[in-house]
Design a protein around this motif. Structure first.
Motif, PDB file in Angstrom:
ATOM      1  N   ALA A 171       0.841  -1.198   0.000  1.00 49.49           N
ATOM      2  CA  ALA A 171       0.000   0.000   0.000  1.00 49.49           C
ATOM      3  C   ALA A 171       0.877   1.247   0.000  1.00 49.49           C
ATOM      4  CB  ALA A 171      -0.901   0.004   1.228  1.00 49.49           C
ATOM      5  N   ALA A 172       2.041   1.170   0.587  1.00 47.62           N
ATOM      6  CA  ALA A 172       2.926   2.335   0.644  1.00 47.62           C
ATOM      7  C   ALA A 172       3.862   2.377  -0.553  1.00 47.62           C
ATOM      8  CB  ALA A 172       3.735   2.288   1.926  1.00 47.62           C
ATOM      9  N   GLY A 173       3.720   1.447  -1.462  1.00 49.90           N
ATOM     10  CA  GLY A 173       4.576   1.436  -2.638  1.00 49.90           C
ATOM     11  C   GLY A 173       5.953   0.897  -2.362  1.00 49.90           C
ATOM     12  N   ARG A 174       6.109   0.122  -1.294  1.00 49.25           N
ATOM     13  CA  ARG A 174       7.420  -0.436  -0.984  1.00 49.25           C
ATOM     14  C   ARG A 174       7.305  -1.938  -0.875  1.00 49.25           C
ATOM     15  NH1 ARG A 174       6.744   3.471   2.751  1.00 49.25           N
ATOM     16  NH2 ARG A 174       6.453   1.949   4.373  1.00 49.25           N
ATOM     17  N   SER A 182       8.021   1.574  -6.375  1.00 48.12           N
ATOM     18  CA  SER A 182       7.191   2.458  -7.179  1.00 48.12           C
ATOM     19  C   SER A 182       8.021   3.229  -8.196  1.00 48.12           C
ATOM     20  CB  SER A 182       6.454   3.436  -6.264  1.00 48.12           C
ATOM     21  OG  SER A 182       7.375   4.254  -5.600  1.00 48.12           O
ATOM     22  N   LYS A 183       9.327   3.319  -7.954  1.00 45.25           N
ATOM     23  CA  LYS A 183      10.161   4.174  -8.783  1.00 45.25           C
ATOM     24  C   LYS A 183      10.105   3.796 -10.260  1.00 45.25           C
ATOM     25  CE  LYS A 183      13.285   5.892  -5.341  1.00 45.25           C
ATOM     26  NZ  LYS A 183      14.552   5.762  -4.678  1.00 45.25           N
ATOM     27  N   HIS A 254      -3.406   5.706  -7.232  1.00 42.59           N
ATOM     28  CA  HIS A 254      -4.111   4.743  -6.386  1.00 42.59           C
ATOM     29  C   HIS A 254      -4.945   3.837  -7.285  1.00 42.59           C
ATOM     30  CE1 HIS A 254      -4.139   7.781  -2.795  1.00 42.59           C
ATOM     31  NE2 HIS A 254      -2.953   7.641  -3.347  1.00 42.59           N
ATOM     32  N   ILE A 255      -4.959   2.567  -6.954  1.00 43.22           N
ATOM     33  CA  ILE A 255      -5.766   1.622  -7.733  1.00 43.22           C
ATOM     34  C   ILE A 255      -6.829   1.025  -6.818  1.00 43.22           C
ATOM     35  CG2 ILE A 255      -5.736  -0.441  -9.177  1.00 43.22           C
ATOM     36  CD1 ILE A 255      -2.716   0.039  -9.507  1.00 43.22           C
ATOM     37  N   GLY A 256      -8.064   1.106  -7.252  1.00 47.67           N
ATOM     38  CA  GLY A 256      -9.125   0.535  -6.432  1.00 47.67           C
ATOM     39  C   GLY A 256     -10.471   0.777  -7.072  1.00 47.67           C
ATOM     40  N   GLU A 257     -11.511   0.278  -6.391  1.00 48.50           N
ATOM     41  CA  GLU A 257     -12.864   0.478  -6.902  1.00 48.50           C
ATOM     42  C   GLU A 257     -13.363   1.835  -6.464  1.00 48.50           C
ATOM     43  OE1 GLU A 257     -15.752  -2.579  -6.253  1.00 48.50           O
ATOM     44  OE2 GLU A 257     -14.236  -4.127  -6.392  1.00 48.50           O
ATOM     45  N   LEU A 265      -4.086  -0.535  -3.959  1.00 52.80           N
ATOM     46  CA  LEU A 265      -2.648  -0.348  -4.130  1.00 52.80           C
ATOM     47  C   LEU A 265      -2.348   1.133  -4.348  1.00 52.80           C
ATOM     48  CD1 LEU A 265      -0.070  -2.120  -4.504  1.00 52.80           C
ATOM     49  CD2 LEU A 265      -0.497  -2.009  -6.946  1.00 52.80           C
ATOM     50  N   LYS A 266      -1.226   1.569  -3.811  1.00 52.01           N
ATOM     51  CA  LYS A 266      -0.790   2.957  -4.036  1.00 52.01           C
ATOM     52  C   LYS A 266       0.636   2.938  -4.558  1.00 52.01           C
ATOM     53  CE  LYS A 266      -3.134   5.322  -0.219  1.00 52.01           C
ATOM     54  NZ  LYS A 266      -2.880   6.019   1.064  1.00 52.01           N
ATOM     55  N   LYS A 267       0.938   3.767  -5.541  1.00 54.04           N
ATOM     56  CA  LYS A 267       2.301   3.927  -6.029  1.00 54.04           C
ATOM     57  C   LYS A 267       2.605   5.411  -6.009  1.00 54.04           C
ATOM     58  CE  LYS A 267       3.007  -0.371  -6.989  1.00 54.04           C
ATOM     59  NZ  LYS A 267       4.057  -1.134  -6.316  1.00 54.04           N
ATOM     60  N   ARG A 268       3.833   5.750  -5.661  1.00 53.35           N
ATOM     61  CA  ARG A 268       4.146   7.177  -5.592  1.00 53.35           C
ATOM     62  C   ARG A 268       5.503   7.478  -6.218  1.00 53.35           C
ATOM     63  NH1 ARG A 268       4.093   6.541   0.739  1.00 53.35           N
ATOM     64  NH2 ARG A 268       1.910   6.800   0.285  1.00 53.35           N
TER      65      ARG A 268
END
Lengths: 281, 193
Positions: A171-174, A182-183, A254-257, A265-268
């Protein structure tokens, strides 16, 4: 004798609905005899309660029917591991019984002897008694089994912990192993020549019903909490005017409904104009 | 597991044998408890699929642990699956409530997409007018009625979960029930109009 229906009658109806007054209560008979509206309301409330119970029963029956017809679920290994680990955790050696009894039923104490909410290890407090001929040498395999069972339980616990850690990290992109993953998935990330657009996240994918939410923030010293961009899309890129954006931005996908309480999921990533990079040195 | 004077379901014997580590019974018990993910999955589908696969795995684990702790209180009055069903519903409902408390993943500019608020279970129960009307109540009234009738909780339990006085819970229940009655009557009249 009849009475007018007032707030006191509402109190009576509330008590009847909540089961504080039942039909055998003297107040029930008196009130329903003297107030026609109370009588009607009691009947209506009870009918509504019956409808609720019937709906619950129908849903329960239908689900259980579906479950009976189901194939083996994908989670069967998880269930099997759990049950075996719990049973193994209770596999503690006890002193051999003098009569050498082996009956499994004897090993299981009567329900009345067991505590109502015993902790998990106490579910099977005794193992079947060993025979008198048992020697330290024959006990070794039993000890080995105990150690294997404990190791298996440890593996299950470790697997669960790892899964929870991975969820948080994802969730934190790690990744707990790879670090910031996420990079490589969001572009731009790092120095940018020219403009930020397009923002792309082509390696990410959605599941049915999901969408991407793109949020961009000012990442300069004068950063504002208000996003520069906050967009919901099913595309894997975003084009738009970015000239007015500051020299440093922070952005997330962010990916979700849509409507779901939290994204799956979150990517930053962070990006900055190359000129800003050189001027800051 | 006291079972005197009643028709005992054979699952009870399976549970007892499994707890006594009869290998065959352990396999049977695993098969019986495999109903937990199946029930959770089936109910999730009916409620708009608001739980992800990962969340269902977590729910399976917590429900399984809860069922295991109470397994010795199973008395064989019905099938094990039917007994387990209640645990599944409670855990799933608790998870619904937790989800509703979390910040929502939405875009202020696209509020139209909010039409399917996941935890409002009635969306997927179109065949059940009761559930559809239930979803039209005030959230607290809906919540109390659901906990009372669907989760079979006592008013004291509901009060503890909602951290609200029992009297207040009863008032919400009564008002919700009266409102639900009106909605059901209207629905009934409309369906025959």
């Amino acid at each position: 004798m009849t009475t007018t229906h007032d707030s006191e009658h509402d109190e009576f109806l509330r008590a009847v609905a909540c089961g504080d007054i039942d039909a055998s209560d003297v107040r029930f008979e008196r009130q329903t005899a003297s107030c026609g509206r109370c009588r009607d309301q009691v009947a209506a409330l009870r009918d509504t309660q019956r409808q609720l119970d019937a709906a619950e029963q129908r849903e329960r029956d239908q689900i259980l029917r579906e479950v009976e017809l189901r194939p083996v679920t994908r989670m069967r290994p998880l269930v099997a591991d759990f049950v075996r680990a719990q049973l193994a955790a209770t596999d503690t050696p006890t002193l051999p019984r003098a009569d050498g009894a082996q009956s499994a039923e004897r090993a299981e104490p009567a329900a009345s002897e067991r505590p109502a909410a015993a902790p998990i290890p106490a579910v099977v407090p005794m193992r079947p008694a060993r025979s008198r001929e048992e020697t330290p040498a024959t006990r070794r395999p039993a000890r080995l089994r105990t150690w294997i069972a404990l190791a298996a339980a440890a593996v299950v616990v470790f697997a669960w912990l790892t899964k929870f850690l991975r969820q948080d990290e994802a969730a934190a992109g790690r990744s707990p192993i790879l670090g910031d993953t996420s990079k490589n998935e969001l572009d731009p990330n790092g120095p940018v020549r020219g403009e930020y657009e397009p923002l792309t996240w082509s390696s990410l994918s959605t599941e049915p019903g999901e969408m991407f939410r793109v949020i961009v923030w000012d990442d300069t010293d004068a950063a504002s909490p208000t996003p520069l961009l906050d967009k919901l899309t099913d595309e894997k890129e975003w084009f738009g005017e970015t000239k007015h954006w500051p020299d440093r931005i922070r952005w997330e996908v962010h990916i979700g409904e849509p409507g779901a309480p939290s994204p799956r999921l979150k990517k930053r990533a962070n990006a900055h104009r190359a000129a800003a990079d050189s001027s800051s040195r | 597991m006291s079972t005197h004077g009643e028709q005992i379901h054979p699952d009870l014997r399976t549970v007892e044998r499994a707890l006594a580590k009869d290998a065959e019974a352990v396999e049977e018990l695993i098969e019986l408890l495999d109903c937990i993910p199946a029930i959770l999955h089936a109910r999730n589908l009916r409620h708009g699929g608001c739980f992800t696969e990962d969340e269902l795995v977590d729910l399976t684990q917590t429900t399984l642990a809860s069922v295991w702790r109470k397994l010795e209180t199973y008395e064989g009055r019905g099938s094990l699956q039917s007994w387990v069903y209640g645990y599944c519903i409670r855990h799933m409902s608790n998870a619904f409530r937790s989800k509703r408390r979390e910040p929502r993943f939405t875009d202020a500019d696209t509020l139209a997409l909010e039409v399917h608020e996941a935890p409002r279970a009635a969306d997927s129960h179109d065949f059940e007018p009761v559930y559809r009307c239930l979803a039209q109540l005030e959230p607290i009234q809906e919540c109390v009625i659901r906990m009372k009738h669907l989760e079979q909780r006592t008013f004291e339990e509901i009060a503890a979960v909602l951290e609200t006085p029992t009297g207040t819970v009863k008032t919400h229940y009564y008002r919700g029930l009266a409102r639900l009655r009106e909605l059901l009557e209207r629905n009934f009249k409309e369906s025959f109009a």
